[in-house]
Scaffold this motif. Structure first.
Motif, PDB file in Angstrom:
ATOM      1  N   LYS A   1      42.772  37.461  47.570  1.00  0.00           N
ATOM      2  CA  LYS A   1      42.085  36.838  46.456  1.00  0.00           C
ATOM      3  C   LYS A   1      41.288  35.643  46.939  1.00  0.00           C
ATOM      4  CE  LYS A   1      45.372  38.125  42.880  1.00  0.00           C
ATOM      5  NZ  LYS A   1      46.277  37.666  41.827  1.00  0.00           N
ATOM      6  N   VAL A   2      40.083  35.515  46.417  1.00  0.00           N
ATOM      7  CA  VAL A   2      39.254  34.373  46.783  1.00  0.00           C
ATOM      8  C   VAL A   2      38.978  33.473  45.595  1.00  0.00           C
ATOM      9  CG1 VAL A   2      38.151  35.484  48.762  1.00  0.00           C
ATOM     10  CG2 VAL A   2      37.165  35.741  46.489  1.00  0.00           C
ATOM     11  N   LEU A   3      39.249  33.953  44.382  1.00  0.00           N
ATOM     12  CA  LEU A   3      39.058  33.164  43.184  1.00  0.00           C
ATOM     13  C   LEU A   3      40.412  32.897  42.529  1.00  0.00           C
ATOM     14  CD1 LEU A   3      36.010  35.057  41.639  1.00  0.00           C
ATOM     15  CD2 LEU A   3      35.976  32.951  42.968  1.00  0.00           C
ATOM     16  N   PRO A   4      40.599  31.728  41.962  1.00  0.00           N
ATOM     17  CA  PRO A   4      41.865  31.451  41.295  1.00  0.00           C
ATOM     18  C   PRO A   4      42.015  32.315  40.036  1.00  0.00           C
ATOM     19  CG  PRO A   4      40.325  29.667  40.908  1.00  0.00           C
ATOM     20  CD  PRO A   4      39.669  30.605  41.866  1.00  0.00           C
ATOM     21  N   SER A   5      43.243  32.680  39.741  1.00  0.00           N
ATOM     22  CA  SER A   5      43.478  33.470  38.528  1.00  0.00           C
ATOM     23  C   SER A   5      43.525  32.547  37.311  1.00  0.00           C
ATOM     24  CB  SER A   5      44.793  34.246  38.639  1.00  0.00           C
ATOM     25  OG  SER A   5      45.871  33.349  38.776  1.00  0.00           O
TER      26      SER A   5
END
Length: 84
Positions: free
Chosen positions: A78-82
């Motif tokens: 993952k590269v973007l925060p959830s």
């Protein structure tokens, strides 16, 4: 630029320089550019790019075999925060 903190000494030192730059732009405004094509960069008459021809990568299966696959898709970190 309104938030820049400029000292009085800097104003005194830079004023002639900015006046010179303004004069240079005024000289450029006087040029007759009728019939001159706009250029993105100097020396653009030559094409420095190679032809865009598709090439088959022979090691595709070996490359894809070394990465995790989940539900038919490559699994990547993952590269973007959830938003949880």
């Amino acid at each position: 630029m309104a938030r820049l903190e400029i000292t009085e000494a800097e104003i005194v030192a830079w004023t002639p320089q900015f006046q010179q730059i303004t004069e240079w732009f005024a000289q450029l405004q006087e040029l007759d550019l009728d019939g001159v094509e706009p250029a993105i960069r100097a020396g653009q008459a030559e094409n420095f790019f190679r032809e865009d021809t598709p090439v088959v990568f022979e090691g595709r299966e070996g490359l894809l075999g070394s990465v995790p696959v989940e539900d038919g898709y490559l699994k990547v970190p993952k590269v973007l925060p959830s938003d949880d």
